[in-house]
Design a protein around this motif. Structure first.
Motif, short mmCIF file in Angstrom:
data_model
loop_
_atom_site.label_atom_id
_atom_site.label_comp_id
_atom_site.label_asym_id
_atom_site.label_seq_id
_atom_site.Cartn_x
_atom_site.Cartn_y
_atom_site.Cartn_z
N TRP A 46 16.67 47.99 102.67
CA TRP A 46 16.42 48.88 103.97
C TRP A 46 16.47 50.26 103.57
O TRP A 46 17.12 51.04 103.87
CB TRP A 46 17.37 48.53 104.98
CG TRP A 46 17.28 47.02 105.24
CD1 TRP A 46 17.81 45.78 104.59
CD2 TRP A 46 17.19 46.39 106.72
NE1 TRP A 46 17.86 44.82 105.21
CE2 TRP A 46 17.21 44.93 106.62
CE3 TRP A 46 16.61 46.88 107.79
CZ2 TRP A 46 17.18 44.13 107.33
CZ3 TRP A 46 16.29 46.07 108.93
CH2 TRP A 46 16.56 44.56 108.38
N ALA A 121 12.06 47.22 105.78
CA ALA A 121 12.54 46.73 104.67
C ALA A 121 11.75 46.08 103.63
O ALA A 121 10.54 45.70 104.12
CB ALA A 121 13.59 45.74 105.19
N SER A 124 11.52 41.57 103.35
CA SER A 124 11.06 41.08 104.68
C SER A 124 10.01 41.67 105.27
O SER A 124 9.10 41.10 105.81
CB SER A 124 12.18 41.15 105.96
OG SER A 124 12.79 42.66 105.85
N GLU A 202 16.88 39.73 103.97
CA GLU A 202 16.29 40.21 102.65
C GLU A 202 16.35 39.06 101.58
O GLU A 202 15.52 38.92 100.93
CB GLU A 202 17.00 41.57 102.43
CG GLU A 202 16.47 42.75 103.02
CD GLU A 202 14.95 42.69 103.08
OE1 GLU A 202 14.44 43.25 102.04
OE2 GLU A 202 14.34 42.50 104.02
#
Length: 256
Positions: A46, A121, A124, A202
């Motif tokens: 992230w 992120a 994702s 993630e």
């Protein structure tokens, strides 16, 4: 965090009855915990430059958030901003993201949600761009359940109140979502739950990318995923603390 914060106490006492020889973390202020959360999630992907925002609603209705100017991997407790329930700054030396409206609207719409996380992120984000939900191929990717909606009504960034409200309303009662051509959104009742959801998202996305790159495989069944995802509701013991200790070893000044 106290020993049982965000955890099912009976579960911990059953499976981890020993207290350990030292506290898992020192006493941390709420602002230090937000700074740690930013540092921890930066390591998980992230980490899109200065993009992204985390809010944590306190019991008095105020909201803690990261400042706009600073990247997540450089934050300390003294950088964290305090807002009122409408998103106005009441404490802090920096500025806040123009997209704070998304968080304020989500906190208003969801009394069960005290933590909101948004960023672009890495892994994702790939699936958000594909506008596809990543399958679940392993236990770690199954920690937070099967359902993962894709919100594909992209209408620009979240500075516009109508745009952010439509995204907030689209999330409904979900715990997370992929925002097509944009990024990822995770909510939770507390930092521990939101952290588990963010790192699970993630991991799930990265593993799905890798498995499909190698030709694909049979995903886990929904029934098996639901058995594993008990950790989402009851809390994953000790993970938040372990990741926080890692950051504190690297930079003890986070708490300052």
């Amino acid at each position: 965090m106290k020993r049982y914060d965000g955890l099912n106490q009976a579960m911990v006492e059953r499976f981890a009855p020993k207290p350990g020889r030292r506290p898992l973390l020192p006493e941390l202020s709420p602002k230090a915990q937000v700074a740690l959360m930013c540092r921890m999630l930066f390591k998980e992907g992230w980490n899109e430059h200065i993009a992204g925002h985390i809010t944590w609603r306190q019991s008095d209705g105020t909201i803690l958030t990261n400042p706009w100017e600073l990247a997540w991997d450089e934050l300390t407790a003294s950088d964290i901003m305090t807002l009122d329930a409408e998103g106005n700054i009441i404490d802090g030396d920096w500025n806040i993201t123009p997209a704070i409206g998304l968080h304020i609207q989500l906190h208003d719409l969801r009394p069960d949600v005290n933590v909101v996380i948004h960023n672009h992120a890495h892994w994702s984000g790939i699936w958000a761009n594909l506008q596809r939900t990543p399958p679940i191929y392993d236990q770690t990717g199954a920690h937070c359940g099967v359902e993962l909606p894709v919100y594909n009504e992209y209408a620009g960034t979240f500075e516009d109140e109508k745009t952010s409200l439509s995204a907030a309303e689209a999330l409904g009662s979900s715990k997370w979502a992929l925002l097509a051509n944009h990024g990822s959104l995770v909510v939770g009742r507390d930092l521990r739950q939101a952290h588990l959801r963010a790192i699970t998202l993630e991991w799930r996305s990265k593993r799905a990318y890798e498995v499909e790159l190698l030709g694909g495989a049979e995903p886990m069944s929904d029934e098996l995923v639901e058995k594993v995802s008990v950790s989402d509701e009851h809390g994953f013991p000790f993970c938040w603390e372990a990741m926080a200790r890692r950051e504190l070893r690297l930079d003890p000044s986070i708490v300052e």
